[in-house]
Design an enzyme around this catalytic site. Structure first.
Site, mmCIF file in Angstrom:
data_model
loop_
_atom_site.group_PDB
_atom_site.id
_atom_site.type_symbol
_atom_site.label_atom_id
_atom_site.label_comp_id
_atom_site.label_asym_id
_atom_site.label_seq_id
_atom_site.Cartn_x
_atom_site.Cartn_y
_atom_site.Cartn_z
ATOM 1 N N ARG A 183 21.520 30.775 6.405
ATOM 2 C CA ARG A 183 22.780 31.787 6.309
ATOM 3 C C ARG A 183 23.465 31.825 5.593
ATOM 4 O O ARG A 183 24.165 33.141 5.494
ATOM 5 C CB ARG A 183 23.163 31.942 7.799
ATOM 6 C CG ARG A 183 22.089 32.041 9.502
ATOM 7 C CD ARG A 183 22.288 32.755 10.846
ATOM 8 N NE ARG A 183 21.528 33.248 11.664
ATOM 9 C CZ ARG A 183 20.265 34.025 11.748
ATOM 10 N NH1 ARG A 183 19.942 34.771 10.555
ATOM 11 N NH2 ARG A 183 19.172 33.624 12.373
ATOM 12 N N SER A 238 26.095 29.464 25.385
ATOM 13 C CA SER A 238 25.366 28.796 24.359
ATOM 14 C C SER A 238 24.184 29.441 25.398
ATOM 15 O O SER A 238 23.833 29.717 26.557
ATOM 16 C CB SER A 238 25.532 27.714 24.273
ATOM 17 O OG SER A 238 24.033 27.217 24.062
ATOM 18 N N ASP A 259 25.832 34.305 15.481
ATOM 19 C CA ASP A 259 25.301 34.177 13.760
ATOM 20 C C ASP A 259 25.386 34.936 12.841
ATOM 21 O O ASP A 259 24.968 34.468 11.234
ATOM 22 C CB ASP A 259 23.735 33.698 13.976
ATOM 23 C CG ASP A 259 23.655 32.763 15.058
ATOM 24 O OD1 ASP A 259 24.037 32.385 15.257
ATOM 25 O OD2 ASP A 259 22.038 32.872 15.788
#
Ligand code: S3P
Length: 425
Positions: free
Chosen positions: A391, A168, A317
């Site tokens: 998204r 992360s 993402d």
């Protein structure tokens, strides 16, 4: 509610995309630690980055914004001041986690909160390493959710050696920012390389870092000198929607201008090319350690692929957009090691399975940690729910445009990362 009609022709021409969200956040935070003005151009004025702006203003940074640029003047490494109120990170995990790292070493008290989505997201992953450094941080319940309070530190934090259980960039960045203020060097080891914008920008400000394999060592800051300018490249995560849509729509031929192509972010290009996409990089350049290029993409026939492991943080993402591409591919696509999607702005694995299957039934299935997409199934008009996730809203929109249309319940959430998405569309 927004209704998107099926597109009857390919995408042609050039597209300008907004500035990179991750780099925009970092430009505000690091410039706040300098003592001279920094002019940031192509800053993303999306809601997430504006949350960072509001928090940094509350911490004493001077920030002036016009349509073209943003000017940030900090008060030096030790110049942050105690906020008069609770800091609200809104929907933004990056704001919250990076600022937790920045605030942990400070000599004042800070409380953070956020919106309904952020209040459910896991924060123990940041609290744990910062606590090992000596910070006193309290969250709500056993999961240490927001609201979170960081107590003033009495002594300096100490450097740690920390192996992160998940890759992360937000957690890594929080530890590196705290490490700037520690009394000895801090080393963080990632299970796989995540985006390295923090490291690149810290180096541009003169911080001392060393990288050996997946380990990054940061030394306590001695000098920290702000550059006069930061030029933010376009966001490849925003370009992703046009990369996929142009690939799957017959007759497309577009060039997306000035896209950031930092190698820790270009997993989507690698996967789309493996699937058969025709993608070319033009006019490559580099600024502040960050590479960018124009990306030319023409329509192509796609085939299903299987991927997982180290590539996942490089495209985390973009998985909703890639899932759309896979629905138009011939054969099955298997994406492994994507359990992290369950703790994004919404549970994106559940959202993909439930919402995308409304457009293309029996196409998407998920396990705890993987996503399987059976390409080439029949597609229908559907009414879909974005779950207030930017998204999801954008991926559903391109999916519907390439299929038989879609209506999305809430289009306003695109303001998080791509405020003019529908105008460009
Ligand atoms: C980000 C890191 C990633 C990414 C997020 C932005 C950043 O999150 O999903 O959109 O700017 O550092 P994680 O650190 O949770 O993987």
């Amino acid at each position: 509610m927004k209704k998107i009609l099926p597109m009857t022709h390919g995408l042609r021409g050039t597209i300008e995309i907004p500035g990179d969200k991750s780099i925009s956040h970092r430009s505000i935070i690091l410039s706040s630690l300098g003592s001279t003005p920094v002019e940031v151009t192509n800053f993303l004025a999306g809601a997430d980055c504006l949350s960072t702006v509001a928090c940094m203003k509350a911490l004493g940074t001077k920030i002036e914004r016009t349509a073209e640029k943003i000017l940030i003047t900090g008060h030096g490494l030790h110049g942050l001041r105690e906020p008069e109120n609770i800091l609200d990170a809104g929907n933004s995990g990056t704001t919250l986690r990076l600022l937790m790292g920045l605030i942990a070493p400070q000599k004042f008290l800070t409380t953070f909160t956020g919106d309904d989505s952020l209040r459910k997201r896991p924060m123990a992953r940041v609290i744990k390493p910062l606590s090992k450094m000596g910070a006193a941080i309290f969250g709500r319940n056993d999961n240490k959710n927001l609201p979170i309070t960081i107590l003033p530190t009495e002594k300096n934090l100490h450097g740690i050696f920390y192996e992160m259980p998940v890759a992360s960039a937000q957690v890594k960045s929080a530890i590196l920012l705290a490490g700037l203020f520690a009394d000895s060097p801090t080393t963080v080891i990632e299970p796989a390389p995540s985006r390295d914008h923090t490291e690149k920008m810290l180096a541009a400000f003169g911080a001392r870092l060393e990288k050996i394999g997946n380990a990054i060592k940061i030394f306590p800051a001695e000098k920290f000198t702000a550059p006069e300018k930061i030029s933010v490249p376009g966001d490849i995560s925003s370009a992703a929607y046009w990369l996929v849509l142009a690939t799957i729509l017959d007759g497309s031929d577009v060039t997306i201008k000035n896209v950031g192509i930092n190698e820790t972010r270009t997993g989507i290009l690698d996967v789309l090319k493996d699937m058969g996409a025709k993608i070319e990089l033009l006019n490559e350049k580099i600024s502040g350690g960050e590479k960018s290029a124009d990306i030319k993409v023409v329509a192509a026939k796609l085939r299903g692929v299987e991927f997982g492991g180290e590539i996942i943080p490089r495209l985390i993402d973009e998985i909703p957009a890639l899932a759309v591409a896979a629905a138009f591919a011939e054969g099955t696509t298997i994406i492994r090691d994507v359990g992290e999607l369950r703790v994004k702005e919404t549970d994106r694995l559940a959202a993909i399975v439930e919402e995308f299957n409304k457009i293309s039934p029996e196409t998407f299935t998920a396990t705890d940690n993987s996503l399987i997409i059976r390409g080439g199934r029949k597609k229908f008009f559907a009414e879909c729910n974005t779950r207030a996730d930017h998204r999801m809203a954008m991926s559903l929109s391109i999916f519907g445009a390439a299929a038989n249309g879609v209506s999305v319940d809430d289009e306003s959430c695109v303001k998080i990362s791509y405020p003019n998405f529908f105008d460009v569309f």
